[in-house]
Design a protein around this motif. Structure first.
Motif, mmCIF file in Angstrom:
data_model
loop_
_atom_site.group_PDB
_atom_site.id
_atom_site.type_symbol
_atom_site.label_atom_id
_atom_site.label_comp_id
_atom_site.label_asym_id
_atom_site.label_seq_id
_atom_site.Cartn_x
_atom_site.Cartn_y
_atom_site.Cartn_z
ATOM 1 N N LYS A 293 5.498 1.655 6.490
ATOM 2 C CA LYS A 293 6.726 2.050 5.773
ATOM 3 C C LYS A 293 7.954 1.422 6.434
ATOM 4 O O LYS A 293 8.860 0.918 5.737
ATOM 5 N N GLN B 60 8.005 -2.177 5.546
ATOM 6 C CA GLN B 60 8.368 -2.420 4.145
ATOM 7 C C GLN B 60 9.872 -2.330 3.919
ATOM 8 O O GLN B 60 10.427 -3.083 3.104
ATOM 9 N N ALA C 125 11.810 -5.443 2.143
ATOM 10 C CA ALA C 125 12.594 -5.250 0.922
ATOM 11 C C ALA C 125 13.870 -6.095 0.926
ATOM 12 O O ALA C 125 14.453 -6.337 -0.139
ATOM 13 N N PRO D 41 11.399 -3.084 -5.034
ATOM 14 C CA PRO D 41 9.999 -2.774 -4.698
ATOM 15 C C PRO D 41 9.680 -1.293 -4.904
ATOM 16 O O PRO D 41 10.576 -0.446 -4.875
ATOM 17 N N GLY E 20 7.670 0.351 -2.800
ATOM 18 C CA GLY E 20 7.709 0.918 -1.456
ATOM 19 C C GLY E 20 6.418 0.645 -0.716
ATOM 20 O O GLY E 20 5.987 -0.496 -0.584
ATOM 21 N N LEU F 90 2.378 1.020 -0.610
ATOM 22 C CA LEU F 90 1.211 1.227 -1.458
ATOM 23 C C LEU F 90 0.018 1.679 -0.619
ATOM 24 O O LEU F 90 -0.102 1.317 0.549
ATOM 25 N N ALA G 272 0.943 -7.110 -3.465
ATOM 26 C CA ALA G 272 1.863 -6.186 -2.790
ATOM 27 C C ALA G 272 3.032 -6.945 -2.171
ATOM 28 O O ALA G 272 4.195 -6.592 -2.366
ATOM 29 N N ASN H 98 6.285 -5.065 -1.274
ATOM 30 C CA ASN H 98 5.750 -3.766 -0.874
ATOM 31 C C ASN H 98 4.877 -3.925 0.360
ATOM 32 O O ASN H 98 4.277 -4.976 0.587
ATOM 33 N N ASP I 94 4.132 5.589 -1.574
ATOM 34 C CA ASP I 94 4.886 5.721 -2.822
ATOM 35 C C ASP I 94 4.028 5.524 -4.063
ATOM 36 O O ASP I 94 4.365 6.015 -5.136
ATOM 37 N N LEU J 159 4.140 -3.434 -9.833
ATOM 38 C CA LEU J 159 4.457 -2.879 -8.520
ATOM 39 C C LEU J 159 5.938 -2.984 -8.192
ATOM 40 O O LEU J 159 6.324 -3.024 -7.018
#
Length: 492
Positions: free
Chosen positions: A22, A25, A29, A108, A110, A112, A132, A137, A193, A438
């Motif tokens: 996370k 990511q 982003a 995005p 977030g 996956l 992804a 993501n 997410d 996505l």
């Protein structure tokens, strides 16, 4: 005590992976198109360099399929996929409607969660990693326990390739201590997410019940109808090519052949000529008893196995070079075991009077475990293809191997190893899943229509009357006054 410790370690690892991915990511982003494309190109390069070794590892670990076909799947999930998704706009402004003054901006989803099946472990991991990253993501994988080593290796290779090309560390993760508790934890943890679930029915249902957006894939039970105008030699070749590809491990592979009485003998002869063996009723019964456990659940020992292995286990003798086993079935349902999905080199065989009866059998087969997935038809009559387009499936594959057609290798469909079955099959999408599934879309919308406040006093308000005192004529008078006022303002 040992199992308890393992479960605790598994849960802790899962939480750590989710947190790390996370954080990564949120950094990814911020990347632009050039940065993302550079990362994906390196992932594709590394996937190609390791396509054979990953295929070998998957076959050694699971016992499913063939090395050469899994090698192709790894190639397809990287190079072929990249060529298709390269022009996709998944970052920044992706659409600017000058007429309606609406600007669409991609964001995005977030983090996956990717659920990986044992049948296509490395190719699905490569595919989900690339789509992804294309949509900015992160992803954490939950591998099938029987395909842990190869899934873990594919995920590590994809993460290392991404990081080497500039992606944040830990952008792609994979559980190394798989357990049901860990999978459930990952499904429900705050960091995740969206879930992309490819696997058995129970796993897909669990994903949809986790309280998160999910893209799940139901089973296939693909009927293949050889219609009377079909090129029989080509139709049989396509079916065998598809069913023997990786020994039938792809859910888009044919599960039953339906032919009309008028061409039954011709089709049987052609199957025999090309490597099909028609089992006797007794042999069919023996094979069916080996293939299924707990009713119609597939016995993992025979998933993705050659016809020779299946025949030997059932104690039946088949000619050398046999590619597929065919068993005649007179109906669909629990009394006819071959009417269920068989992810291996076995086909059910049905004879019908005409296309209407073929249609009926196809629908019954789809409702027996493949609603929404795919249907294959071999015909030289375009009108007949369109008649079958009304059936409860979202991929009607015409004159092509169903496996290759469904995943987009021999058709114009999007290259994918996650094939949505729509609401009919309990899925959130009927598409082949791409990076476009996505992303979130922001919309900047400008005012383009004047909307005047209604300032005309109604007779009802002026007289403080109740709604029951309003006549239809009074209502129409007010409406007409408002319309006239709006028109007058529009002209000015």
């Amino acid at each position: 005590m040992e199992n308890f410790d393992y479960d605790l370690q598994s849960l802790q690892e899962t939480r750590n992976l989710a947190r790390q991915a996370k954080l990564a990511q949120t950094e990814l982003a911020k990347f632009d198109c050039e940065q993302i494309d550079k990362i994906i190109r390196n992932m594709v390069k590394v996937a190609e360099e390791n396509a054979v070794s990953l295929a070998k590892l998957a076959v050694e670990e699971t016992g499913f399929g063939k090395v050469e076909d899994k090698t192709f799947k790894n190639h397809f999930a990287s190079t072929e996929l990249y060529e298709y998704i390269k022009p996709m706009q998944t970052i920044g402004v992706i659409n600017d409607d000058k007429v309606n003054k609406v600007v669409e901006i991609a964001e995005p989803v977030g983090l996956l969660m990717g659920i990986i099946p044992s049948t296509n472990p490395t190719s699905t991991t490569i595919y989900k990693s690339i789509i992804a990253i294309k949509s900015r993501n992160g992803i954490v994988f939950s591998p099938h326990p029987s395909a842990l080593k190869c899934t873990l290796q594919a995920a590590r290779l994809m993460n290392d390739a991404a990081v080497a090309a500039g992606a944040p560390a830990n952008i792609i993760g994979c559980i190394s201590k798989p357990s049901m508790a860990a999978t459930n934890e990952l499904m429900k943890c705050d960091e995740v997410d969206m879930i992309i679930a490819t696997g058995g029915t129970a796993m897909v249902k669990a994903a949809y019940s986790a309280g998160k957006p999910a893209l799940g894939v139901g089973p296939g039970n693909v009927p293949a109808y050889i219609e009377r105008t079909a090129n029989v030699q080509k139709a049989v070749k396509n079916i065998i090519t598809s069913k023997t590809f990786d020994n039938g491990t792809i859910c888009a592979s044919e599960q039953a052949v339906i032919v009309e009485e008028c061409m039954r003998d011709q089709v049987i002869e052609e199957f025999r000529r090309q490597g099909g063996y028609f089992m006797t009723p007794a042999e069919t019964d023996k094979v069916a008893k080996n293939l299924f456990v707990r009713g119609h659940a597939m016995n993992a020992k025979f998933v993705g196995r050659s016809a020779a292995v299946i025949a030997e286990s059932a104690g039946i003798t088949i000619p050398p070079g046999t590619k597929v086993l065919l068993g005649e079935q007179k109906g669909v349902g629990k009394d006819y075991p071959l009417s269920f999905e068989k992810l291996t080199t076995v086909l059910a065989f049905y004879t019908v009077k005409d296309w209407e009866e073929a249609c009926d059998v196809c629908i019954k087969l789809l409702k027996n475990g493949g609603v929404g997935h795919s249907l294959s038809i071999h015909t030289e009559n375009p009108e007949m293809a369109m008649k079958f387009a009304s059936k409860p499936v979202f991929r009607i594959l015409v004159n092509t191997p169903s496996t290759q057609g469904g995943v987009g290798a021999s058709t114009g469909l999007a290259p994918a190893f996650t094939l949505g079955c729509g609401t009919w099959g309990g899925s959130a999408t009927s598409d082949n899943v791409t990076p476009m599934h996505l992303i979130n879309k922001k919309r900047v919308a400008y005012g383009i229509k004047e909307f005047a406040e209604n300032t005309t006093p109604s007779a009802c308000v002026a007289q403080s009357c109740s709604s029951s005192d309003i006549s239809e004529d009074q209502i129409m008078n007010v409406v007409n006054e408002v319309i006239a006022l709006l028109k007058k303002r529009g002209e000015n």
